[in-house]
Design an enzyme around this catalytic site. Structure first.
Site, short mmCIF file in Angstrom:
data_model
loop_
_atom_site.label_atom_id
_atom_site.label_comp_id
_atom_site.label_asym_id
_atom_site.label_seq_id
_atom_site.Cartn_x
_atom_site.Cartn_y
_atom_site.Cartn_z
N LYS A 1 5.82 18.44 -16.02
CA LYS A 1 6.68 18.31 -17.19
C LYS A 1 5.87 18.13 -18.46
O LYS A 1 6.40 18.28 -19.56
CB LYS A 1 7.64 17.13 -17.01
N ARG A 2 4.58 17.83 -18.32
CA ARG A 2 3.74 17.65 -19.50
C ARG A 2 3.52 18.95 -20.25
O ARG A 2 3.24 18.96 -21.44
CB ARG A 2 2.37 17.07 -19.11
#
Length: 465
Positions: free
Chosen positions: A253-254
């Site tokens: 998700k980064r």
């Protein structure tokens, strides 16, 4: 009837991995004339993000993966929001306690922290030591009467092999000695994921569960809960992971491109994204790489899902998206571009005229304006220094003034004749012309662009300061 579900949490914005899972839930349900539903897992109040529920609905709508039952539209198994189902979970947790499949745990945070430290020092896996599992009923009752805070834990049986026959992975075995006595009701009275998902899937008659391979280690806890309640276990299919572009680890998700918003804002087509996600792990029987959702529903065979994680390759997605754009009717692409740039108030008739020039060149909708901005405003700077070209452009201006029928062929003929007369190589001549008209060295076809711009505007651009 086949019933599948997606159960997102409103703790952030949708991840492309969520859409990947939804795709298989939706396709499997539609292929079997079943129903695909949405349930909201909003019991983690600390991580709740305002507005995220609405974004989930909009994302599913954008992809055309609309549930037939949800918190928004209701259905026969409502409520579909877990925070509205708390008495249900309490009821089933107490049933487990009565059956000796769960127990009250009164351990303080300090005791649990000390226990974990000791386990770490001994290089043991951190697991609850079952201290409260051995409390007598009198002590339990006394603690409850004194309102001592508690959680409820499931009582994992000892020395048991738990077997799951997974639709994708095959037979998977787990030993109960490796499974923690999982908390199923937290101190605030809210259920943890493990109890809520089992109860909800049973009561909502979910028959098939598709989710990422990372959830496989938690599945034996769910299998045990089904066995404790003496309920039928839904079919499970644990999908291969989507990996980062370097192939190392689950798509994080980064990274910006993990978010659904990333693709929406860059002008990817939702149908192209779904096609690409299907291709990551499923193999079309005809070897095709481009097919729509209806064809996927018709031909999908769960046995043809690969077992290995797939690397998420943005360049390959660009290629797929570009094919969808090239295969689109010009009027449809025009509408897509107008909608994508609706805040720019672009003239629809001009955009439509430019479509034949750029349809083969762009891979996503956001590629359009950087390539075509010169159609809507004159360049303010040039990629080549034109300061010493004023006399040249003056001659071009004089020549083009003579063109009475401003059409592509006649514009090109006039320019070629002038280049020959001035003894300038066509490559240099047309490079200078391209830059003065568009501001760039690379642009859509020059003569066609000049016809769209019309004569007066082209002559004006030839007069440089």
């Amino acid at each position: 009837m086949v019933r599948t579900r997606i159960a997102p949490s409103p703790t952030g914005y949708p991840h492309i991995g969520t859409i990947y899972q939804v795709l298989f839930d939706y396709v499997y349900a539609k292929q079997h004339n079943g129903k695909f539903i949405m349930r909201l897992e909003d019991t983690d109040q600390a991580r709740f993000v305002p507005g995220s529920e609405d974004v989930i609905y909009k994302s599913l709508e954008w992809f055309g993966l609309n549930p037939e039952e949800s918190p928004k539209i209701g259905g026969p198994y409502k409520p579909y929001r877990q925070s509205e189902r708390l008495p249900i979970y309490q009821k089933y947790a107490k049933e487990l306690i009565e059956k000796k499949h769960a127990y009250y745990c009164f351990c303080t945070k300090e005791r649990l922290d000390e226990m974990r430290k000791e386990q770490q020092a001994k290089k043991m896996n951190p697991m609850y030591d079952k201290h409260c599992r051995n409390l007598g009923q009198k002590e339990v009752n006394k603690n409850l009467e004194n309102k001592i805070p508690f959680v409820i834990r499931m009582a994992v049986p000892e020395n048991q092999t738990i077997i799951l026959n997974d639709l994708i992975v095959g037979e998977v075995k787990f030993e109960s000695k490796t499974i923690d006595d999982q908390v199923i009701i937290k101190a605030d009275g809210y259920p943890t994921y493990h109890l809520a998902v089992v109860v909800d899937d049973h009561l909502m008659e979910i028959t098939h569960i598709f989710r990422g391979r990372e959830w496989l280690p938690s599945t034996p806890k769910h299998v045990l809960l089904y066995q404790f309640f003496e309920w039928k276990i839904p079919e499970h299919g644990h999908l291969p992971l989507i990996l980062n572009s370097d192939g190392k680890g689950k798509l994080s998700k980064r990274f910006n491109h993990a978010s659904v918003d990333y693709y929406h804002h860059l002008g990817y087509l939702p149908e192209a994204i779904l096609n690409y996600l299907a291709n990551l792990v499923w193999f079309h029987e005809g070897g095709k790489e481009i097919y729509d959702l209806n064809e996927f529903i018709k031909l999908f065979d769960i046995k043809k899902i690969g077992s290995q994680g797939a690397r998420f390759d943005l360049q390959k997605l660009d290629w797929v998206n570009g094919i969808y754009i090239r295969n689109m009717k010009q009027e449809t692409l025009n509408e897509k571009i107008m909608d994508f740039y609706k805040d720019k108030n672009l003239p629809k008739d001009i955009v439509l005229k430019t479509i034949p020039l750029i349809q083969e060149r762009i891979k996503k909708l956001s590629d359009y304006l950087p390539l075509c901005e010169f159609f809507f405003k004159a360049p303010e700077k040039y990629e080549v220094d034109l300061a010493n070209k004023k006399d040249f452009f003056k001659q071009v201006h004089q020549e083009l003034e003579k063109v009475t029928d401003w059409k592509t062929g006649l514009i090109g003929e006039s320019l070629i004749n002038l280049a020959k007369k001035l003894e300038i190589k066509n490559s240099q001549f047309f490079m200078d012309m391209r830059v003065v008209i568009t501001g760039k060295k690379i642009s859509p076809p020059l003569n066609e662009s000049m016809e769209i711009l019309e004569k007066e505007e082209c002559l004006r651009r030839l007069t440089i300061d």
